[in-house]
Design an enzyme around this catalytic site. Structure first.
Site, mmCIF file in Angstrom:
data_model
loop_
_atom_site.group_PDB
_atom_site.id
_atom_site.type_symbol
_atom_site.label_atom_id
_atom_site.label_comp_id
_atom_site.label_asym_id
_atom_site.label_seq_id
_atom_site.Cartn_x
_atom_site.Cartn_y
_atom_site.Cartn_z
ATOM 1 N N TYR A 152 -0.339 -0.517 2.532
ATOM 2 C CA TYR A 152 0.572 -1.436 1.844
ATOM 3 C C TYR A 152 -0.075 -1.978 0.573
ATOM 4 O O TYR A 152 0.553 -2.000 -0.495
ATOM 5 C CB TYR A 152 0.949 -2.585 2.781
ATOM 6 C CG TYR A 152 1.916 -3.575 2.180
ATOM 7 C CD1 TYR A 152 3.250 -3.245 1.999
ATOM 8 C CD2 TYR A 152 1.493 -4.848 1.786
ATOM 9 C CE1 TYR A 152 4.140 -4.150 1.446
ATOM 10 C CE2 TYR A 152 2.370 -5.762 1.240
ATOM 11 C CZ TYR A 152 3.691 -5.405 1.066
ATOM 12 O OH TYR A 152 4.569 -6.300 0.512
ATOM 13 N N LYS A 156 1.139 -1.509 -3.449
ATOM 14 C CA LYS A 156 1.460 -2.629 -4.331
ATOM 15 C C LYS A 156 0.547 -2.663 -5.557
ATOM 16 O O LYS A 156 0.962 -3.110 -6.634
ATOM 17 C CB LYS A 156 1.408 -3.945 -3.553
ATOM 18 C CG LYS A 156 2.515 -4.066 -2.514
ATOM 19 C CD LYS A 156 3.901 -3.872 -3.139
ATOM 20 C CE LYS A 156 5.022 -4.013 -2.136
ATOM 21 N NZ LYS A 156 6.361 -3.875 -2.758
#
EC number: 1.1.1.304
Length: 257
Positions: A152, A156
């Protein structure tokens, strides 16, 4: 003529909050999500409140479907003014256990979906010969990587990079590209993160991981969808015309950059 905004991942959570704020700001709203049942519920709710809103089910990870989403918005409302690339997914996995399936899923949705949204919106703005605003969902994890959130965090960081690159390349066309970076919010995504962290640590109970993260917030509370929506409202307005390439933290004082 009212301006038009697309918000992806708008059936619930932060995306729904952003969509409602922009609707209150007077925008025509295109609600995008892959969860059709929840999406139609949100569309019904918005229409009952008097908002100019339509729903569109699609997969943001598919370039063609992102292009078709933009064309749908133009067909419905005449033009596009703001693209909010909000759709995203998470995963909680120790670094030694991250596999191909997780990498593919998160990069396809979080990174490819954002890039394809940038491209589709920018091409429409150029075709319209109009200024436009592209607003991407980044995260505190786009500024600082977190344990067991490696994939994750990597996605990002990629979103932040594409935000900067797009801002530099599209500035001379009058298109601004920015991102919002939420922190710890009481959303379904954070509920999932909390549950997965409990599975990895027998000493934790449900809610412990969320509370541990929340306890570090200097302003003393976890994030509400309206906190993010307020920033997006500003970035979608003319007041933000001189801001581009920024991934702005809205986390209550958790990460400092």
């Amino acid at each position: 003529m009212s301006k038009t905004a697309i918000i992806t991942g708008a059936a619930g959570g932060l995306g729904k909050g952003i969509a409602e704020r922009l609707a209150n700001d007077g925008f025509n709203i295109v609600l995008q999500d892959i969860n059709e049942a929840l999406l139609l519920e949100t569309e019904k709710e918005f229409k009952e409140k008097g908002y100019q809103a339509v729903a569109y089910k699609s997969d943001v990870s598919k370039k063609k479907e992102q292009e078709e989403l933009v064309q749908f918005a133009v067909t419905e409302f005449g033009q596009l003014d703001v693209m909010v690339n909000n759709a995203g997914v998470d995963a909680v996995t120790p670094i030694l256990e991250i596999g191909e399936e997780e990498l593919s899923k998160l990069f396809n949705i979080n990174v490819f979906g954002t890039l394809f949204g940038i491209q589709a919106a920018a091409n429409q703005f150029i075709k319209q010969k109009s200024k436009g605003k592209i607003i991407n969902a980044c995260s505190i994890a786009g500024h600082e990587s977190y344990e067991v959130l490696g994939t994750y965090s990597a996605t990002k960081h990629s979103v932040r990079s594409f935000t900067q690159t797009a801002a530099k390349e599209l500035a001379d066309k009058g298109i601004t590209v920015n991102a919002y970076c939420p922190g710890v919010a009481k959303t379904e995504m954070w509920d999932r993160i909390d549950e997965e962290m409990v599975k990895l640590d027998d000493s934790l109970e449900i809610g412990d991981a969320f509370e541990a993260f929340s306890s570090e917030i200097k302003l003393g509370r976890y994030q509400e969808p309206s906190d993010v929506a307020n920033l997006v409202s500003f970035l979608a307005s003319n007041d933000s015309d001189y801001i581009t390439g920024q991934s702005i933290l809205t986390d209550g004082g958790l990460v400092y950059r």
